[in-house]
Every structure is written in C-alpha cells, then in structure tokens.
Scaffold this motif. Structure first.
Motif, mmCIF file in Angstrom:
data_model
loop_
_atom_site.group_PDB
_atom_site.id
_atom_site.type_symbol
_atom_site.label_atom_id
_atom_site.label_comp_id
_atom_site.label_asym_id
_atom_site.label_seq_id
_atom_site.Cartn_x
_atom_site.Cartn_y
_atom_site.Cartn_z
ATOM 1 N N SER A 50 -22.586 -91.451 -7.152
ATOM 2 C CA SER A 50 -23.707 -91.272 -8.065
ATOM 3 C C SER A 50 -24.780 -90.416 -7.420
ATOM 4 O O SER A 50 -25.245 -90.706 -6.316
ATOM 5 C CB SER A 50 -24.294 -92.635 -8.446
ATOM 6 N N SER A 55 -26.264 -88.651 -12.576
ATOM 7 C CA SER A 55 -24.884 -88.331 -12.933
ATOM 8 C C SER A 55 -23.928 -89.034 -11.982
ATOM 9 O O SER A 55 -24.244 -89.242 -10.812
ATOM 10 C CB SER A 55 -24.652 -86.824 -12.887
ATOM 11 N N THR A 56 -22.781 -89.405 -12.518
ATOM 12 C CA THR A 56 -21.816 -90.179 -11.736
ATOM 13 C C THR A 56 -20.426 -89.579 -11.860
ATOM 14 O O THR A 56 -20.009 -89.192 -12.954
ATOM 15 C CB THR A 56 -21.795 -91.643 -12.219
ATOM 16 N N ARG A 101 -27.225 -84.945 -4.307
ATOM 17 C CA ARG A 101 -26.163 -84.821 -5.297
ATOM 18 C C ARG A 101 -24.795 -85.047 -4.669
ATOM 19 O O ARG A 101 -24.560 -84.771 -3.494
ATOM 20 C CB ARG A 101 -26.176 -83.437 -5.937
#
Length: 124
Positions: A50, A55-56, A101
């Motif tokens: 994640s 976002s995952t 990220r």
C-alpha cells in the motif's frame, strides 16, 4: 528504524484475523508498506503493498479478502484478513523502504526494513 508485527494466531477456515505492524523510530503510516508471507517449505510471497496516498497492489490470491489500513494515532498499519483459507497459513511479515509509493516490482523487491513475522494458522 524497527518494525514489529503482531496479531497472528489460529483461526478456522472462513474466519478473520487482523495483523498489525507497528513502527518504532519513525512514523510508519507515512510510508508505503508491504506485507509478505512464507508458508512452510515455500518461497516468500508478496501479499499486498500500500502506497502512502492509498493505492494498493495485491496478489490475486488475496484480492477481495485482505485489506490494508493505517492508524496514525498508534503509529501502525493493519492487514485485515477475511474469509481465510488453509492456504493462507504462513508467517506474515511487514516491510518498508521508507518511500511513499509501491513500485510495480514490489513483490520481488528486497526491502531494507522488516518486521519479525507473525504466524497465521488457518485450520479446523
């Protein structure tokens, strides 16, 4: 930088468990965090990663069953595992590289910081 994973245990098939990964020496929820698992006799497998913005990326084997959340107040992240199956049995590890990220190669990436692992056993 230290990570501490906890929350593993024995659960029946179809049940749920919540794993936590707590950061020490830094603010873990501010970074991308990945979860891995390793079953007996098998190679380590990426479960989910994640990014800080939410976002995952997850493996097909856990999509729709495992979710990720962040607890800033307690400096930890949570892996909620639902509808558990016997094949989910493994030692689960959290990891981070102190980046924001997850890269698309996250499952094969050698993260520099790891928690010690927590055992999840799914059995009747």
């Amino acid at each position: 930088v230290q990570l501490q994973a906890s929350g593993g245990g024995l659960v029946q098939p179809g049940g749920s468990l919540r794993l936590s990964c707590e950061g020490s020496g830094f603010t873990l929820p501010n970074y991308a965090v990945a979860w891995f698992r390793q079953a007996p006799g098998k190679e380590r497998e990426g479960v989910l990663c994640s990014s800080y913005e939410g976002s995952t990326l997850s493996s097909d084997s856990v999509k729709g069953r495992f979710t990720f959340s962040r607890d800033h107040a307690n400096n930890l992240v949570i892996l909620q595992m639902n509808r558990l199956k016997p094949e989910d049995t493994a030692v689960y590890y959290c990891a981070t590289d102190l980046m924001r990220r997850c890269g698309f190669g996250w499952a094969g990436y050698e993260y520099p910081y790891w928690g010690q692992g927590t055992l999840v056993t799914v059995s009747s």
